[in-house]
Write an enzyme that holds these catalytic residues in place. Structure first.
Site, PDB file in Angstrom:
ATOM      1  N   ASN A   1     -68.073  41.263   1.767  1.00  0.00           N
ATOM      2  CA  ASN A   1     -68.261  41.448   0.142  1.00  0.00           C
ATOM      3  C   ASN A   1     -67.488  40.492  -0.514  1.00  0.00           C
ATOM      4  OD1 ASN A   1     -65.416  41.664   0.934  1.00  0.00           O
ATOM      5  ND2 ASN A   1     -65.213  43.745  -0.336  1.00  0.00           N
TER       6      ASN A   1
ATOM      7  N   ASP B   1     -50.959  50.366  21.264  1.00  0.00           N
ATOM      8  CA  ASP B   1     -50.243  49.376  20.795  1.00  0.00           C
ATOM      9  C   ASP B   1     -48.754  49.852  21.237  1.00  0.00           C
ATOM     10  OD1 ASP B   1     -49.552  47.024  18.679  1.00  0.00           O
ATOM     11  OD2 ASP B   1     -48.332  48.453  18.092  1.00  0.00           O
TER      12      ASP B   1
ATOM     13  N   GLU C   1     -50.993  48.191  25.930  1.00  0.00           N
ATOM     14  CA  GLU C   1     -50.537  46.901  25.529  1.00  0.00           C
ATOM     15  C   GLU C   1     -49.046  47.226  25.895  1.00  0.00           C
ATOM     16  OE1 GLU C   1     -48.618  44.015  22.055  1.00  0.00           O
ATOM     17  OE2 GLU C   1     -48.724  46.104  22.036  1.00  0.00           O
TER      18      GLU C   1
HETATM   19  C1  NOJ Z   1     -48.404  44.477  19.050  1.00  0.00           C
HETATM   20  C2  NOJ Z   1     -49.623  43.900  18.159  1.00  0.00           C
HETATM   21  O1  NOJ Z   1     -50.408  43.392  18.969  1.00  0.00           O
HETATM   22  C3  NOJ Z   1     -48.829  42.837  17.354  1.00  0.00           C
HETATM   23  O2  NOJ Z   1     -49.691  42.377  16.550  1.00  0.00           O
HETATM   24  C4  NOJ Z   1     -47.791  43.941  16.426  1.00  0.00           C
HETATM   25  O3  NOJ Z   1     -46.876  43.099  15.427  1.00  0.00           O
HETATM   26  C5  NOJ Z   1     -47.028  44.662  17.145  1.00  0.00           C
HETATM   27  N1  NOJ Z   1     -47.411  45.457  18.387  1.00  0.00           N
HETATM   28  C6  NOJ Z   1     -46.369  45.669  16.433  1.00  0.00           C
HETATM   29  O4  NOJ Z   1     -47.198  46.768  16.195  1.00  0.00           O
HETATM   30 CA    CA Z   2     -64.177  41.614   2.388  1.00  0.00          CA
END
Ligand code: NOJ
Ligand code: CA
Length: 540
Positions: free
Chosen positions: A41, A217, A275
């Site tokens: 956009n 995450d 992660e």
């Molecule tokens: C891991 C994520 O990949 C990162 O980008 C983030 O800052 C931290 N977790 C906190 O959520």
């Molecule tokens: Ca945009």
């Protein structure tokens, strides 16, 4: 083992067939950081319609799935890893309708879609945290987070934020709240049943919409040791994996057992990838036991140096640890938190060789946007454009992760290289003016380009019965700096991480190589793939 079906041919609604391995065991997943991928956009910020418009590029690249970093409603204190509404799209990125359209088109292109779930903390703008601040100490509203009294005027313990500075912030009435990351990312208390129920409902919300999985995450962070004991030492940022009372606690696994049941309750092989920055591959394997998550990122591989013995050791350790629990390994060279491989390994030649090595290893692989273009880390962003909270929280001593989040260059000779439509304002981070030759358009069709190397490798990987899920067999190598292995049936990969050319392990032309071979020699910083018959001879 039979190859998994691509989603274009798989029946998303059918139960897992016993005759094929689930898709994620072989999948190549492409990470999209929406803010930096493509701006539809014209406001200088990438968005979901931008991703949707580029789906044909991803299909033609040859990946199996995309992982979208957070696109939820967020004040963007940490690039969207500070979520204020887990069930909506931030206007910066579009709308829920845009998400549904993206999901529909991705599936039509044969691409699965994994979304990012951020359960360790919310944004401080989340209604729960706003309520918690308005409520008194000891209230049910505060019990969704980790509020504690201090010790005199000091915080409750010595924990530090991963981004620098103390992990505690004091509120007006004197209590402190925990934030392992930015102060705008308060940690949830996962011993609270309401928190667990809310996230189960959030999982279902997106599963009902049709997502294929989740990237979890800070999957190692949700449960903290009883009594919140001191760490007793300084930590070293996001990549520090040594044991602490707030990471990799046994209690997290109970959460994943609950989530696995939810995922298994849906048809179509839904999955989740952790992660988890933990100390060893064996610790990572605990997240992918048969009744927990399906994958865990292989950060031991990501952080291994460009060194033959070190790489071989980590490959062996990871394969052993994952096979002990029946999981397939994953391999990853970069993401939105780490220095791009071209810069980390010291050259694009090494990054290209690393890509061929990674894509030949057993299991699944993750590609971070721009890796297929060989993009380097941008190391000279001016101070005044830096956005990563790490910059301020470290007292401006660490520049943070913006250098791998610079917008993807698509076409043209000047910044922002087709990232935004013509006439748009400058993108949220500036693109280097040297990236003209690195755009996707400039590389497409050039057989020497990194983009074409990835396309070729992914095409071979998809067609070759030896690649993806399975095992590897090490073959004799001319030196410890050289890795040579076979995958059955009929495949050999060799990588030369040493300083001198070595004889190629298989005579004849390779299927694909990261750089030119010198006759029968494999030059330094070069990898190649060969097709062989059972006797190790090339098939031609
Ligand atoms: C891991 C994520 O990949 C990162 O980008 C983030 O800052 C931290 N977790 C906190 O959520
Ligand atoms: Ca945009």
């Amino acid at each position: 083992m039979e190859r998994s079906l691509s989603p274009a041919t798989a029946d998303h609604g059918s139960a897992t067939s016993p005759t094929r391995s689930p898709w994620w065991r072989s999948a190549v997943v492409y990470q999209v950081y929406p803010r930096s991928f493509a701006d539809a956009n014209g406001d200088g910020i990438g968005d979901l319609p931008g991703v949707r418009a580029r789906l044909p590029y991803l299909r033609d690249l040859g990946v199996d799935a995309i992982w979208l970093s957070p696109f939820y409603t967020s004040p963007m204190a940490d690039g969207g890893y500070d979520v204020a509404d887990y069930r909506d799209v931030d206007p910066m990125f579009g709308t829920l309708d845009d998400f549904d359209a993206l999901l529909r088109d991705a599936h039509a292109c044969g691409l699965r879609v994994i979304i990012d779930l951020v359960p360790n903390h919310t944004s401080s703008a989340h209604p729960w945290f706003v309520e918690a601040l308005a409520a008194p100490p000891g209230s049910p509203q505060r019990s969704r987070y980790v509020f504690r009294p201090g010790v005199g005027d000091a915080p409750p313990n010595d924990w530090e934020s991963v981004f620098g500075g103390p992990a505690w912030t004091r509120v007006a009435d004197g209590e402190w709240y925990l934030h392992l990351f930015d102060s705008a990312q308060p940690d949830l208390d996962w011993s609270n049943r309401e928190v667990r129920e809310e996230f189960a409902a959030i999982l279902r919300f997106w599963l009902d919409r049709g997502v294929d999985g989740f990237r979890i995450d800070v999957a190692h962070g949700m449960v903290k040791a009883d009594g919140l004991p001191d760490v007793g030492r300084r930590r070293d940022g996001l990549l520090d994996t040594a044991a602490t009372p707030y990471f990799d606690q046994d209690g997290v696994h109970e959460i994943y057992r609950e989530w696995r049941k939810i995922l298994d309750g849906y048809p179509g092989e839904r999955m989740a990838v952790a992660e988890a920055w933990v100390s060893t591959p064996a610790r990572a394997a605990r997240y992918v036991r048969p009744d927990e998550l399906h994958q865990a990122f292989n950060f031991d591989y990501l952080t291994a140096p460009w060194d033959g013995p070190a790489q071989r050791r980590v490959i062996d350790e990871v394969i052993a640890a994952m096979s002990a629990v029946g999981a397939a390994p994953t391999w990853v060279l970069g993401n939105h938190d780490t220095v791009r491989p071209t810069t980390r390994y010291g050259s694009v030649a090494r990054a290209r060789a690393a890509a061929l090595l990674m894509l030949a290893l057993p299991g699944s692989a993750y590609i971070y946007q721009g890796e297929e273009l060989g993009l380097p880390e941008v190391t000279d962003l001016p101070d005044d454009v830096l956005q990563d909270p790490v910059w301020e929280r470290s007292g401006r001593t660490q520049r943070g992760r913006d250098g791998c989040r610079v917008p993807v260059p698509w076409a043209g000779h000047t910044p922002p290289y087709g990232f935004s439509p013509d006439g748009a304002p400058a993108p949220w981070l500036p693109c280097p003016d040297t990236w003209g030759p690195l755009t996707a358009a400039a590389q497409a069709g050039d057989p020497e380009s990194t983009l074409e190397l990835y396309r070729t490798a992914l095409r071979i990987r998809r067609a070759h019965p030896a690649l993806g899920d399975g095992d590897l067999r090490w073959l004799p190598a001319p030196s410890p700096d050289v890795l040579v292995f076979a995958r059955d049936p009929g495949f050999v990969c060799a990588v030369n991480m040493g300083a001198a050319p070595v004889p190629a392990p298989v005579p004849g032309a390779p299927l694909c190589a990261s750089g030119p071979l010198d006759g029968t020699l494999l030059p330094p910083d070069t990898a190649a793939w060969w097709s062989t018959d059972a006797a190790g001879q090339p098939l031609g």
